[in-house]
Design a protein around this motif. Structure first.
Motif, PDB file in Angstrom:
ATOM      1  N   ILE A 116      -1.109  -4.260  -6.851  1.00  0.00           N
ATOM      2  CA  ILE A 116      -2.431  -3.785  -6.307  1.00  0.00           C
ATOM      3  C   ILE A 116      -3.565  -4.081  -7.207  1.00  0.00           C
ATOM      4  O   ILE A 116      -4.641  -4.477  -6.996  1.00  0.00           O
ATOM      5  N   ARG A 117      -3.551  -3.797  -8.651  1.00  0.00           N
ATOM      6  CA  ARG A 117      -4.352  -3.962  -9.553  1.00  0.00           C
ATOM      7  C   ARG A 117      -4.819  -5.457  -9.747  1.00  0.00           C
ATOM      8  O   ARG A 117      -6.052  -5.934  -9.625  1.00  0.00           O
ATOM      9  N   TYR A 118      -3.767  -6.184  -9.586  1.00  0.00           N
ATOM     10  CA  TYR A 118      -3.911  -7.648  -9.789  1.00  0.00           C
ATOM     11  C   TYR A 118      -4.729  -8.166  -8.567  1.00  0.00           C
ATOM     12  O   TYR A 118      -5.373  -8.941  -8.716  1.00  0.00           O
ATOM     13  N   ASP A 119      -3.950  -7.804  -7.418  1.00  0.00           N
ATOM     14  CA  ASP A 119      -4.888  -8.270  -6.094  1.00  0.00           C
ATOM     15  C   ASP A 119      -6.366  -7.912  -5.890  1.00  0.00           C
ATOM     16  O   ASP A 119      -7.122  -8.769  -5.640  1.00  0.00           O
ATOM     17  N   PHE A 134      18.395   5.644 -10.297  1.00  0.00           N
ATOM     18  CA  PHE A 134      17.760   5.252  -9.306  1.00  0.00           C
ATOM     19  C   PHE A 134      16.445   5.838  -9.321  1.00  0.00           C
ATOM     20  O   PHE A 134      15.328   5.240  -8.977  1.00  0.00           O
ATOM     21  N   GLN A 135      15.939   7.048  -9.987  1.00  0.00           N
ATOM     22  CA  GLN A 135      14.687   7.547 -10.182  1.00  0.00           C
ATOM     23  C   GLN A 135      14.000   6.693 -10.994  1.00  0.00           C
ATOM     24  O   GLN A 135      12.821   6.525 -10.672  1.00  0.00           O
ATOM     25  N   ARG A 136      14.611   6.263 -12.065  1.00  0.00           N
ATOM     26  CA  ARG A 136      14.135   5.249 -13.016  1.00  0.00           C
ATOM     27  C   ARG A 136      13.629   3.800 -12.604  1.00  0.00           C
ATOM     28  O   ARG A 136      12.720   3.407 -12.668  1.00  0.00           O
ATOM     29  N   LEU A 137      14.747   3.477 -11.395  1.00  0.00           N
ATOM     30  CA  LEU A 137      14.528   2.330 -10.731  1.00  0.00           C
ATOM     31  C   LEU A 137      13.202   2.436  -9.862  1.00  0.00           C
ATOM     32  O   LEU A 137      12.552   1.450  -9.794  1.00  0.00           O
ATOM     33  N   SER A 138      13.238   3.480  -9.289  1.00  0.00           N
ATOM     34  CA  SER A 138      11.908   3.581  -8.341  1.00  0.00           C
ATOM     35  C   SER A 138      10.595   3.717  -8.783  1.00  0.00           C
ATOM     36  O   SER A 138       9.747   3.227  -8.661  1.00  0.00           O
ATOM     37  N   GLY A 139      10.868   4.057 -10.041  1.00  0.00           N
ATOM     38  CA  GLY A 139       9.620   4.370 -11.125  1.00  0.00           C
ATOM     39  C   GLY A 139       9.094   2.981 -11.655  1.00  0.00           C
ATOM     40  O   GLY A 139       8.057   2.444 -11.717  1.00  0.00           O
ATOM     41  N   GLN A 140       9.998   2.191 -11.934  1.00  0.00           N
ATOM     42  CA  GLN A 140       9.747   0.845 -12.157  1.00  0.00           C
ATOM     43  C   GLN A 140       9.105   0.119 -11.073  1.00  0.00           C
ATOM     44  O   GLN A 140       8.000  -0.718 -11.260  1.00  0.00           O
ATOM     45  N   PHE A 141       9.920   0.108 -10.105  1.00  0.00           N
ATOM     46  CA  PHE A 141       9.166  -0.532  -8.670  1.00  0.00           C
ATOM     47  C   PHE A 141       7.668   0.057  -8.511  1.00  0.00           C
ATOM     48  O   PHE A 141       6.995  -0.796  -8.133  1.00  0.00           O
ATOM     49  N   GLU A 142       7.610   1.338  -8.730  1.00  0.00           N
ATOM     50  CA  GLU A 142       6.275   1.814  -8.260  1.00  0.00           C
ATOM     51  C   GLU A 142       5.088   1.250  -9.349  1.00  0.00           C
ATOM     52  O   GLU A 142       4.054   1.073  -8.972  1.00  0.00           O
ATOM     53  N   SER A 143       5.613   1.253 -10.558  1.00  0.00           N
ATOM     54  CA  SER A 143       4.660   0.767 -11.637  1.00  0.00           C
ATOM     55  C   SER A 143       4.404  -0.836 -11.162  1.00  0.00           C
ATOM     56  O   SER A 143       3.399  -1.288 -11.426  1.00  0.00           O
ATOM     57  N   MET A 144       5.427  -1.580 -10.824  1.00  0.00           N
ATOM     58  CA  MET A 144       5.008  -2.970 -10.372  1.00  0.00           C
ATOM     59  C   MET A 144       4.260  -3.000  -9.164  1.00  0.00           C
ATOM     60  O   MET A 144       3.384  -3.917  -9.254  1.00  0.00           O
ATOM     61  N   LYS A 186       0.779  -1.135   0.019  1.00  0.00           N
ATOM     62  CA  LYS A 186      -0.074   0.072   0.103  1.00  0.00           C
ATOM     63  C   LYS A 186       0.865   1.314   0.017  1.00  0.00           C
ATOM     64  O   LYS A 186       0.482   2.216  -0.156  1.00  0.00           O
ATOM     65  N   GLU A 187       1.994   1.285   0.720  1.00  0.00           N
ATOM     66  CA  GLU A 187       2.735   2.426   0.601  1.00  0.00           C
ATOM     67  C   GLU A 187       3.531   2.507  -0.805  1.00  0.00           C
ATOM     68  O   GLU A 187       4.328   1.774  -1.133  1.00  0.00           O
TER      69      GLU A 187
END
Length: 457
Positions: A230-233, A215-225, A204-205
């Motif tokens: 969440i949508r899948y759940d 690292f910003q791109r990596l965080s964006g990819q993590f956030e997309s995942m 949720k966070e």
């Protein structure tokens, strides 16, 4: 294989870098500095030699009195000795016979006015310059020499200073290494904590790193995942809720009728009618389970698993229509664009058309038409019926799982159509027409050919 953490990798990288620099310098530096200092030695010899030559004088240059002999000059860094040869005349420093013989041989062979030489004597190098001078019409050879002491000592001094420089550079490199280790580990540690949260199904966070682009791109990819999870759940929970709701009604009906038969109560006229109700509800439940299993199966498919083949729309349409032609005697079927060819998975496309026709049969008044046409880079497959038009709200939500119309059954038929279209790289579309409603599947032609080639490989 040795496993290293990030800090150890950084330390190892710095150490290897310094070792590589030191190794390269150990090879290149002595060679380059020796060449430079050798040239400098010859320059010193030439300067000392030039000081003793008077271009206006026709006399042999007189060499200054020497306080050092030939061997003593080895310990002096910049000491230059001189020898003058003219026929049998010899003037200047004492030079051993072996060295003098070699100098004389070179001088007699020399054609240039001046030439640089070197020779080895008792393990050391002697540099000398031979200059041809003219004295009263005859040639004389003015030889000035200097040992390699100056060059070797300068190389040793510079090499020692370079080693100290590398040492202090390595010590100073500790600070940026510490900073870099901490700098790189900070976002990775935070990302690791986020992964631990996801492993515990706590997603949720949100996560966002501001700073470096990587690292910003990596965080964006993590956030997309995270959002996809969440949508899948939520989709899974919704699916389970709807599935349980869809199955609960027929199960309750079957259970109540079975209990009635056991208790001897007859809600219907006879036992046969009650069995017909139980069988009908069992068939409905079986169809629902099949649809739900097939819908979940589609989520696991990818374009590479589809069995691509070139399909004739007319042939495929006749096969599908033959399964529904006699379900309603008051509805006629038509086919437009039977000559159209397109790439697709025969089984999946057939199932999509079956669901569209089943849906159309519930609403059509008298006519259902299957059509195909080419529009730009797309192939448009359609199923039209002359039923009532839909509201704007229904048009937007029609392909969402478990969203049923007023005559819908399970709410999965059109969702399956949408998933099959997406697996083929396309999308579904529904529009109201003047005299009915049209369902379409838009398939990109170029992408179909590309996927066919990819599958063959």
């Amino acid at each position: 294989m040795i496993r290293l953490n990030l800090t150890q990798r950084i330390w190892m990288s710095f150490a290897v870098l310094i070792l590589i620099i030191g190794f390269v310098l150990a090879i290149i530096f002595p060679l380059s500095i020796k060449k430079t200092l050798t040239d400098e030695t010859y320059n010193i010899i030439e300067e000392e030699q030039t000081k003793l030559i008077d271009p206006t004088s026709k006399k042999i240059p007189s060499t200054p009195p020497q306080s050092k002999d030939f061997i003593d000059r080895q310990n002096a860094e910049r000491s230059v000795g001189h020898v003058i040869l003219q026929k049998d005349f010899l003037q200047g420093d004492y030079v051993p016979a072996k060295v003098l013989s070699e100098m004389t041989n070179h001088a007699h062979k020399q054609r240039a006015p001046q030439h640089n030489y070197e020779l080895q004597y008792k393990g050391q190098t002697l540099f000398y310059v031979t200059r041809i001078i003219n004295v009263k019409g005859s040639d004389a050879y003015f030889i000035s020499y200097m040992w390699d002491t100056y060059r070797d000592r300068m190389v040793d001094r510079l090499w020692t200073r370079l080693l100290w420089l590398l040492f202090f550079t390595g010590v100073i490199a500790v600070l940026p290494a510490l900073w870099m280790a901490r700098y790189l580990r900070a976002p990775l540690r935070l990302l690791g904590k986020k992964f631990e949260q996801i492993a515990k199904r706590n997603w949720k966070e949100p996560f966002k790193w501001e700073g470096d682009d990587e690292f910003q791109r990596l965080s964006g990819q993590f956030e997309s995942m995270r959002r996809n999870l969440i949508r899948y759940d939520e989709a899974q929970k919704t699916f389970i809720q709807h599935a349980s709701h869809e199955l609960k009604t027929p199960v309750m009906t079957i259970k109540s009728y079975a209990q009635s038969v056991k208790d001897g109560i007859m809600p219907k006229n006879n036992v046969e009618d009650m069995m017909d109700v139980i069988l009908k509800e069992a068939d409905r439940m079986e169809n629902r389970v099949k649809n739900m299993l097939y819908y979940t199966k589609l989520d696991t498919l990818h374009q590479q698993t589809l069995q691509w083949e070139l399909l004739y729309f007319g042939v495929l349409s006749e096969e599908v229509i033959s399964r529904f032609r006699f379900q309603r005697d008051d509805v006629g079927f038509g086919i437009h664009g039977d000559e159209v060819l397109f790439w697709g998975d025969r089984e999946q496309i057939s199932i999509a058309f079956e669901n569209l026709i089943q849906n159309a049969l519930r609403y059509a008044k008298s006519q259902i038409v299957l059509s195909a046409r080419e529009e730009g880079n797309n192939t448009i497959l359609g199923v039209w019926n002359d039923g009532e038009q839909l509201s704007e709200g229904d048009l937007e939500n029609l392909f969402i799982p478990f969203r049923k119309g007023n005559k819908g059954q399970f709410g999965l038929g059109l969702a399956i159509v949408k998933r099959i279209a997406e697996l083929h790289g396309g999308a579904p579309r529904v529009t109201n027409t003047e005299d009915g409603i049209l369902f379409e599947i838009i398939l990109p032609k170029d992408q179909m050919i590309l996927e066919k080639k990819t599958t063959k490989r």
